[in-house]
Design an enzyme around this catalytic site. Structure first.
Site, mmCIF file in Angstrom:
data_model
loop_
_atom_site.group_PDB
_atom_site.id
_atom_site.type_symbol
_atom_site.label_atom_id
_atom_site.label_comp_id
_atom_site.label_asym_id
_atom_site.label_seq_id
_atom_site.Cartn_x
_atom_site.Cartn_y
_atom_site.Cartn_z
ATOM 1 C CD GLU A 109 3.251 -10.602 -0.261
ATOM 2 O OE1 GLU A 109 4.289 -10.812 -0.923
ATOM 3 O OE2 GLU A 109 2.805 -9.461 -0.051
ATOM 4 C CG ASP A 150 -3.855 -6.274 -6.310
ATOM 5 O OD1 ASP A 150 -3.454 -6.812 -5.256
ATOM 6 O OD2 ASP A 150 -3.833 -5.053 -6.509
#
Ligand SMILES: [Zn+2]
Length: 476
Positions: free
Chosen positions: A127, A195
């Site tokens: 996030e 990621d």
């Protein structure tokens, strides 16, 4: 995630106030002007409503734990200039999301589903990367037609419909929302980038990057289980085999690392678990775990049992469990705070106050102790001591709105209306609610108490805040 979808999952209870006080102004900015400042203002406007959300977990220990963890990752990341604020929503679905401007929300369900601290850190790292890479700003900048105003207006319509399903326009609003939602979803490239950067950050911050792979794999299993009812996190950050394979490839270049979970991670999870279901169910859960040694950390399970017993109003047994717990853990602020809470709940007011004082001496920056101490002082009608405590804390933490709220309560107890409204105004300023702050000062000035000196200070503050609000309303 994105603005619109976020609005969907967060019931924005006080939306009309926010509309009057912020969102429409933002709409006048052209898309190309979606600067970090604008982004932060959008985030703050949403946060004003999040702060009124009943599912917001108002627990300083949990929030501070999450912020410490988050900031440890931010500090290890590539871009650590941005401000962040991490918060927890009580929601059993597995979800975490980034709002514009560095506000990151995590559902309790996700914290409970994480089996190690590295797993939780993996989600936060992902996030944080969405934020530092300005994915949201990039998506919004691409939108040619939908201005921020229409997004905000739509969010309001959907929320109105959500709390009142009879509203005729509900279906229309939802259809429009999902159309915009599709336009605004993070792309595969965004997910891949989040990621990649998240993984680097995770390793640099000293966590086990395998936490990402193991968690995302478990999430994918959930996904198959739930099919179309997948938890939010899976729908908005689709976990695909590609993503997991990608992560595993990257892991090969990272050193293997065995990382022990912090005691705080175990304790806050035990507390969340102890708050689930009925108090007696929670007690039974921890009793069984301890009896059958089904735990990863005995201290956390004993702590969970004591919290559950406190919830069940069984303070004598909670005290016994706490004594056991203290024998097996090094001195810890969260445990000491519980000790004070148990004493207060069992009516031992002066013992509770002494415990708070002693615990604060050992852990002076543990906010939960300050709040608990001040609350207990106020309950004991010791407003002078409460004021002294709060004023000293405000020297160190001048932006803590909760401290101002406690100050307002203490002044009110002393029948000092002007000072009480003024303190409440300062609390509102720090919550981004300028309208509320101006109103409080107006009430305070009309209250008819306060000496000349206090009145002139309040008058000056009233004028300054009113001017600030007027300037903000004009700003494109
Ligand atoms: Zn994502």
């Amino acid at each position: 995630m994105n603005l619109c979808h976020l609005a969907l999952i967060i019931p924005l209870l006080a939306m009309p106030a926010a509309l009057a006080d912020g969102l429409p102004d933002l709409g006048e900015a052209s898309q190309s002007e979606f600067t970090p400042q604008t982004e932060r203002r959008v985030g703050e406007a949403i946060m004003r409503d999040v702060r009124h959300d009943l599912s917001l977990v108002d627990d300083a220990e949990l929030t501070d734990y999450l912020n410490n963890l988050g900031y440890r990752l931010v500090a290890a990341g590539t871009d650590n200039r941005q401000d962040f604020e991490f918060f927890v929503l009580r929601d059993s679905t597995l979800n975490a999301f980034a709002l514009p401007g560095g506000f990151i929300g995590v559902h309790t369900g996700l914290i409970l589903a994480a089996q190690s601290e590295s797993e939780l850190a993996a989600v936060l790292g992902h996030e944080i990367a969405h934020v530092t890479q300005h994915h949201l700003a990039r998506i919004i900048a691409k939108q040619q037609q939908s201005s921020l105003t229409s997004l905000a207006a739509l969010a309001v319509a959907i929320l109105a419909a959500r709390s009142n399903p009879q509203v005729v326009n509900a279906a229309v609003a939802t259809a429009q929302a999902s159309a915009i939602q599709t336009q605004l979803d993070f792309t595969r490239e965004h997910e891949r980038e989040a990621d990649r950067i998240g993984l680097q950050t995770l390793a640099q911050a000293g966590f086990d990057p395998r936490g990402a792979a193991s968690f995302f794999e478990r999430l994918q299993k959930f996904n198959r289980l739930y099919e179309n009812n997948a938890p939010e996190y899976l729908r908005t950050h689709p976990v695909t085999s590609d993503r997991i394979a990608d992560i595993q490839n990257r892991l090969e270049s990272l050193p293997y690392r065995q990382v022990a979970d912090s005691l705080e991670f175990q304790l806050v999870r035990a507390k969340l678990r102890a708050e689930e279901g009925t108090p007696l169910q929670a007690v039974a859960h921890f009793e069984e775990a301890l009896r059958e040694k089904k735990y990863t950390n005995e201290a956390a399970s004993r702590y969970g049992l004591a919290v559950a017993l406190l919830r069940a109003k069984n303070t004598p047994r909670a005290e016994q469990e706490l004594a056991q717990l203290r024998k097996i853990t090094p001195a810890n602020a969260i445990v000491e705070n519980l000790a004070a809470q148990i004493l207060a709940a069992s009516g031992q007011s002066s013992a509770a106050l002494a415990q708070y004082q002693a615990a604060l001496n050992s852990f002076p920056s543990h906010r939960a102790l300050v709040y608990g101490y001040a609350d207990t002082l106020l309950q004991a009608r010791q407003s002078t001591r409460a004021l002294k405590l709060v004023s000293a804390q405000l020297q160190a933490y001048p932006n803590d709105s909760r401290l101002y709220e406690l100050q307002a309560q203490a002044y009110s107890m002393q029948n000092k209306a002007l000072l009480s409204h003024q303190a409440q105004a300062e609390a509102y300023v720090r919550q981004g609610n300028l309208v509320g702050a101006v109103e409080q000062l107006q009430l305070g000035l009309k209250a008819g108490d306060g000496d000349f000196y206090q009145l002139s200070i309040a008058e000056a503050r009233f004028k300054a805040l009113r001017a600030e609000h007027a300037a903000l309303a004009k700003k494109p």
